[in-house]
Design an enzyme around this catalytic site. Structure first.
Site, short mmCIF file in Angstrom:
data_model
loop_
_atom_site.label_atom_id
_atom_site.label_comp_id
_atom_site.label_asym_id
_atom_site.label_seq_id
_atom_site.Cartn_x
_atom_site.Cartn_y
_atom_site.Cartn_z
CB SER A 272 -0.86 -0.03 1.26
OG SER A 272 -1.43 1.22 1.50
CE1 TYR B 166 -4.07 -2.60 5.48
CE2 TYR B 166 -3.56 -0.25 5.38
CZ TYR B 166 -3.83 -1.44 4.75
OH TYR B 166 -3.86 -1.49 3.39
CE LYS C 37 -1.56 -4.35 3.34
NZ LYS C 37 -1.88 -5.65 2.77
N1 UFG Z 1 -13.14 10.94 3.36
C1 UFG Z 1 -14.16 11.81 3.69
N2 UFG Z 1 -15.31 11.28 4.20
C2 UFG Z 1 -15.49 9.93 4.37
C3 UFG Z 1 -14.44 9.06 4.01
C4 UFG Z 1 -13.28 9.61 3.51
O1 UFG Z 1 -14.04 13.02 3.57
O2 UFG Z 1 -16.56 9.52 4.84
C5 UFG Z 1 -11.92 11.50 2.80
C6 UFG Z 1 -10.69 11.20 3.63
O3 UFG Z 1 -10.53 12.18 4.63
C7 UFG Z 1 -9.59 11.21 2.57
C8 UFG Z 1 -10.29 10.71 1.31
O4 UFG Z 1 -11.67 10.88 1.55
O5 UFG Z 1 -9.21 12.54 2.34
C9 UFG Z 1 -10.00 9.26 1.03
O6 UFG Z 1 -10.29 8.52 2.19
P1 UFG Z 1 -10.45 6.93 2.15
O7 UFG Z 1 -10.85 6.50 3.53
O8 UFG Z 1 -11.34 6.52 1.04
O9 UFG Z 1 -8.99 6.42 1.78
P2 UFG Z 1 -7.62 6.66 2.57
O10 UFG Z 1 -6.75 7.40 1.62
O11 UFG Z 1 -7.77 7.22 3.90
O12 UFG Z 1 -7.17 5.14 2.81
C10 UFG Z 1 -6.80 4.34 1.75
C11 UFG Z 1 -7.06 2.87 2.08
C12 UFG Z 1 -6.15 2.40 3.19
C13 UFG Z 1 -4.72 2.75 2.88
C14 UFG Z 1 -4.58 4.22 2.58
C15 UFG Z 1 -3.19 4.57 2.18
O13 UFG Z 1 -8.40 2.68 2.47
O14 UFG Z 1 -6.27 1.00 3.30
O15 UFG Z 1 -5.44 4.56 1.50
O16 UFG Z 1 -3.02 5.94 2.16
F1 UFG Z 1 -3.91 2.45 3.92
#
Ligand code: UFG
Length: 356
Positions: free
Chosen positions: A140, A165, A169
């Site tokens: 990741s 998590y 990785k």
């Molecule tokens: N976000 C919102 N509202 C929500 C969910 C997410 O505003 O309800 C925003 C988050 O703050 C972030 C973006 O949308 O800015 C993306 O969030 P995600 O949760 O979809 O994805 P992440 O980048 O946080 O996480 C993903 C994977 C993880 C991994 C990570 C690595 O889900 O498994 O990328 O950076 F570890």
């Protein structure tokens, strides 16, 4: 004149390569199984269904119309795993099976460390015992943390993990590198995924979050379909174009195809070293607001959302330098952000239709 005798050429009967896909009923795993089968690989899925559903296997079979073998067990169970490898000749492994939620891993670190490490170590022991030589690991972009310079290349520093998590990785990547140093015939590719979204064009498989979605796109589609009231956008005061976080979103089918290309590279003996790592993204950053705009365009409806506090542990921005994947691996993401969002919305609508 002497009659020329011709002998029928001996027909090669070597079976297709058998690929074990751990976690093959999950989101990325299921899409990868489809792509593998479409490229002629035979697949056996091992999944404990702890975060997936049995009908995913039927839906994979519907898409590919091929035989998809499936066994249900947890790879952290050493007795069961040993028995599986003794009974099944495996040529290569793509290892997805793992717990994957950042927030959950902070609350239950032991469960995460136990499951993700023990299952991987059990598989690696089986690899050694049965002389299996090809292994693709689901890594990741979380290993980069908040990078000092963007986009991140494979040489960008790996930052201390922000959560258990992410730590699993990083440590598994290190374990794999150590084993590759010691075992010259083993070939390993770690693929560092950016943010996979979207669903298969058939709308038969896609992301199936259990409970309240933790990720952005399933939260958006569930809000639009009426399962959730309103999307909370976590923070609008980041140092980015519109104040919301930037990510490199990639279509899950493009990501799935990267696994097939990685496997081909190994099996065709194209690897330069026996351990390689590739960023798998599009190389293009998108903000949360751009995702919402794309969704509103695809669905032709406004999405209810509100800005709330930043989410703890979120990084501000990250996107991939994909030069290495493009030039060395010979893979490139093809689908646009609008393709990704449209397919995610079609999937959510199909789920509703099927649950009627
Ligand atoms: N976000 C919102 N509202 C929500 C969910 C997410 O505003 O309800 C925003 C988050 O703050 C972030 C973006 O949308 O800015 C993306 O969030 P995600 O949760 O979809 O994805 P992440 O980048 O946080 O996480 C993903 C994977 C993880 C991994 C990570 C690595 O889900 O498994 O990328 O950076 F570890």
């Amino acid at each position: 004149m002497k009659k020329k005798i011709t002998f029928a050429k001996h027909k090669k009967t070597s079976r297709n390569k058998m690929i074990l896909v751990t976690g093959g009923a999950g989101y990325i795993g299921s899409h990868t199984v489809v792509e593998l089968q479409e490229q002629g690989y035979d697949v056996i899925i091992v999944d404990d269904l702890s975060n997936s559903q049995i009908n995913v296997i039927d839906n994979i079979r519907k898409i590919t119309t091929k035989k998809t073998r499936f066994e249900q067990f947890n790879l952290a169970d050493n007795t069961r795993t040993t028995k599986f490898f003794a009974e099944n000749p495996i040529d290569a492994i793509i290892h997805f099976a793992a717990h994957k939620y950042v927030g959950e891993s902070v609350k239950e670190p032991l469960r995460y460390y136990y499951n993700n490490f023990v299952s991987t170590l059990n598989i690696l022991q089986a690899i050694e015992k049965h002389d299996i030589r090809h292994f693709v690991f689901s890594s990741s972009c979380t290993v980069y943390g908040q990078a000092d310079s963007l986009p991140v290349t494979e040489q960008s520093p790996v930052k201390p993990a922000e959560c258990p998590y992410g730590n699993t990785k990083q440590v598994i990547e290190e374990i794999l590198q150590d084993i590759c140093l010691a075992v010259a015939q083993l070939q390993v590719i770690s693929l560092r995924y950016f943010n996979p979204i979207g669903a298969h064009a058939s709308a038969l498989i896609g992301e199936l979050p259990v409970g309240v979605p933790q990720n952005l796109v399933p939260y958006i589609t569930q809000t639009a379909i009426g399962k959730r009231d309103c999307l909370q956008v976590f923070g609008n005061d980041y140092n980015t174009t519109d104040g919301t976080c930037l990510r490199d979103y990639i279509h899950v089918v493009d990501l799935a195809k990267a696994h097939v290309v990685a496997l081909d590279r190994m099996l065709n003996k194209k690897m330069k070293k026996n351990y390689e790592v590739f960023n798998i993204g599009t190389g293009k950053p998108s903000s949360v607001l751009e995702i919402i705009q794309s969704f509103e365009k695809a669905s032709q409806m406004p999405l209810p959302y509100k800005f709330v506090e930043r989410r703890k542990g979120d990084i501000e921005k990250i996107w991939a330098d994909t030069t290495c994947a493009n030039t060395v691996l010979g893979w490139k993401a093809e689908k646009t952000l609008d393709d990704m969002i449209r397919s995610a919305w079609n999937w959510e609508k199909a789920l509703k239709e099927n649950n009627k």
